[in-house]
Design an enzyme around this catalytic site. Structure first.
Site, PDB file in Angstrom:
ATOM      1  N   CYS A 184       0.909  -1.366   0.042  1.00 26.04           N
ATOM      2  CA  CYS A 184      -0.326  -0.215  -0.159  1.00 26.04           C
ATOM      3  C   CYS A 184       0.716   1.033  -0.145  1.00 26.04           C
ATOM      4  O   CYS A 184       2.009   1.368  -0.585  1.00 26.04           O
ATOM      5  CB  CYS A 184      -0.812  -0.373   1.050  1.00 26.04           C
ATOM      6  SG  CYS A 184      -0.226   0.032   2.534  1.00 26.04           S
TER       7      CYS A 184
ATOM      8  N   HIS B  86      -3.554   9.185   3.093  1.00 26.57           N
ATOM      9  CA  HIS B  86      -4.405   8.384   3.086  1.00 26.57           C
ATOM     10  C   HIS B  86      -5.699   8.126   3.322  1.00 26.57           C
ATOM     11  O   HIS B  86      -6.756   7.854   3.854  1.00 26.57           O
ATOM     12  CB  HIS B  86      -3.252   6.944   3.690  1.00 26.57           C
ATOM     13  CG  HIS B  86      -3.036   6.155   4.596  1.00 26.57           C
ATOM     14  ND1 HIS B  86      -4.702   5.287   3.984  1.00 26.57           N
ATOM     15  CD2 HIS B  86      -2.179   4.805   3.238  1.00 26.57           C
ATOM     16  CE1 HIS B  86      -3.988   3.598   3.561  1.00 26.57           C
ATOM     17  NE2 HIS B  86      -2.817   3.848   3.484  1.00 26.57           N
TER      18      HIS B  86
END
Length: 624
Positions: A26, A547
């Site tokens: 990620c 994020h």
């Protein structure tokens, strides 16, 4: 830092590339899945240069690296032969370890129930409000009461339809067809047959009359069977007629199997589990709340807290209350809050005190993840103290006959969920809270903990500045809110890597719309293939990671659209990423968006704006 070398350093520590069954990444982490977890040296990995932290969560072994994570990821992929999914190669004779049956069951329950939880909580809170209104004089025969009652009951009555969606995600089949199958089990015609009680057959095969409203297990088993039927239909249906023939085959086969075999068997399991829970409660009413109160932190850490959810929902649906989950969870949540607030009162570390006060307050309100990951698990002794407090409170909850009337996360904010037919029930809930809090607080105070020193205390002394020397005013740099929503402290984010500020300081925003804008003038340093995170370098020197959501890398760029690419020049207010907030949340993921200053160490002063609604263009981060 040579991140390519880091990849090669990790290979022997994870048991070799042949031990990697799956590798993803990620915005900041390498996410591993292994054939044999016992071959992995987690302690050595955490000490490896370039590794910030190691987190094991959701069945994944996560190595936190930082913004440069694509570099070691690509190096590892090259060593794995260019594929992100490993396997037993010619040199690898170790058979792949399958998850245990318990882990597989917990995984099914977790994935199935996650999308349903908001509906259950919403209905549960309306039930709690309705209880308060009745105490205030609202008649239970009034139309107002009846309307609010069926609204609060809807999620439970149509439980099979809601669970069908989550089960379809878990078993990788069509969610709409799965929900259609659930609707068949709840159809008024079938309900009429059940009410009439007369013999029913299907092509001369007797059909057992079962009421599937409020049920849990029958629909999960039925969707599991349907997933295999769908695969067969996909494989053998001719392409030219697949559009209409495939759904026909799926429903024509799956629905009768559900009504004839799977549904009745699931209903039997439903009844068996409910009777077992009632038998334990009748024999030793203190046992289940004590175990749940003491062991809840470990259940959360291992993901097995979901195991009790079906039992609780079945009991609430059939009895109107539950005794298995809520009373013990209330004791545990309050105890964790008590232990954490004891840390806040006793610690001399400024950062720990701030974190403990905020996360401790959140815990007594009913949300324990920030304090669990950020404080008590890290300090260890407060974890033991919280288990002591939760166990003692759980014993009282069991002996007093405490029950939970609505499906909510137990805490002070959810005490109305304990108001019901027994007027003493709410009194017992309050006493349980007091006992749990005091026991955990006192145990933490007596046992103590290793209090980390303040950073200024650890710094070497420096020579004093002569009075004649002029002070230099540090230059301030600012970033505005990249999206609209409610700004919260980073410590309240449920992911420990963010809440413990492993990646850096900053804030988080609960978004109200799905658009991310540039918080300053600068350049796009990186944007991930999954489009859920973007790194930016500002002209003023700030380096920021945005994020979008927690664990949303698993969505594989679904629901996200990027409007910029790496290397692009951006100006404050430019649209960077669009995302479908509602779809992401319906898929079971949080959309809370951490805004991380990844070069935190470059600044001596960091100020954030939290605890209020913010909008793009409003300053939320100031550094010097």
């Amino acid at each position: 830092m040579d991140y390519k070398k880091l990849a090669y350093d990790l290979i022997p520590l994870v048991g070799g590339v042949q031990n990697i069954s799956k590798l993803t990444h990620c915005a900041t982490r390498l996410r591993f899945e292994f054939h044999d977890r016992s071959k992995v040296d987690a302690a050595a990995i955490e000490k490896t240069a370039g590794v910030i932290s190691v987190v094991e969560k959701g069945g994944q072994f996560q190595v936190v690296v930082g913004n440069d994570v694509p570099v070691p990821y690509r190096a590892l992929i090259d060593e794995m032969g260019g594929t992100a999914t490993g396997g037993n190669t010619a040199q690898d004779t170790t058979p792949e370890k399958k998850p245990s049956i318990i882990n597989r069951i917990v995984s099914v329950i977790s994935t199935t129930f996650t999308p349903v939880i908001p509906a259950l909580i919403g209905g549960g809170m309306i039930k709690a409000v309705l209880s308060i209104l009745v105490l205030c004089g609202l008649s239970d025969s009034s139309s107002t009461y009846q309307i609010l009652n069926f609204i609060s009951d809807a999620a439970f009555y149509f439980m099979p339809v809601l669970l069908a969606y989550g089960a379809a995600i878990k078993f990788a089949c069509n969610p709409v067809l799965a929900m259609t199958l659930a609707c068949a089990l709840l159809h008024p015609s079938w309900s009429g047959m059940v009410s009439a009680g007369e013999a029913v057959d299907f092509f001369s095969i007797p059909v057992r009359l079962v009421d599937y409203s409020y049920s849990v297990i029958p629909i999960i088993l039925s969707i599991w069977i349907m997933s295999y039927v769908e695969r067969l239909a996909e494989k053998y249906t001719p392409s030219i007629i697949k559009f209409f023939l495939k759904p026909l085959i799926i429903l024509f086969i799956s629905a009768p199997i559900a009504l004839l075999i799977v549904g009745p068997f699931g209903a039997f399991l439903n009844t068996l589990i409910e009777n077992a829970a009632n038998a334990i409660n009748a024999t030793a009413s203190w046992l289940l709340p004590m175990l749940m109160g003491a062991l809840q932190p470990f259940l959360v850490l291992t993901g097995t807290a979901w195991a009790m959810t079906p039992i609780a929902t079945v009991q609430i649906s059939s009895l109107g209350y539950e005794i298995v989950n809520g009373p013990g969870m209330l004791a545990s949540n309050i105890a964790q809050g008590g232990a954490t607030l004891a840390v806040a009162c006793k610690s001399k570390n400024h950062q720990l005190r701030q974190l403990a006060f905020s996360s401790g307050f959140t815990a007594v309100m009913g949300i324990t993840e920030p304090c669990l990951y950020g404080v008590i698990l890290k300090l260890k002794k407060p974890l033991i103290a919280s288990m002591i407090g939760g166990g003692i409170g759980g014993i009282y909850a069991g002996l007093s006959g405490l029950v939970r009337y609505a499906f909510v996360s137990p805490g002070l904010a959810a005490l109305p969920a304990f108001i019901g037919e027994n007027p003493m029930n709410i009194v017992h809930a309050v006493i349980t809270c007091v006992i749990s809090f005091v026991a955990a607080f006192v145990a933490t105070w007596i046992m103590g903990f290793d209090d980390p020193a303040n950073e200024e205390d650890k710094a070497a002394p420096t020579a004093p500045v002569a009075p004649s020397q002029p002070k230099v005013q540090a230059e301030a740099a600012q970033a505005v809110a990249p999206l609209a929503g409610h700004a919260i402290p980073l410590e309240e984010v449920s992911d420990a890597v963010f809440s413990q500020k492993v990646m850096g300081d900053g804030l988080a925003i609960q978004p109200t719309e799905g658009k991310v804008y540039a918080p300053f003038d600068g350049e796009v340093a990186s944007i991930f293939d999954t489009k859920h995170a973007i790194g930016l370098n500002a002209d003023n020197g700030m380096e920021v990671l945005i994020h979008i959501g927690i664990d949303t890398v698993n969505l594989q760029d679904q629901y996200y659209e990027a409007h910029v690419k790496a290397g692009d020049r951006v100006h404050k207010g430019d649209l960077l990423i669009s995302f479908d907030k509602d779809a992401i949340e319906q898929a079971g993921y949080e959309t809370v968006t951490p805004v991380i200053l990844t070069n935190t160490d470059d600044y001596s002063s960091i100020e954030t704006v939290t605890g209020q609604d913010v909008k793009p263009g409003q300053t939320v981060l100031t550094v010097k």
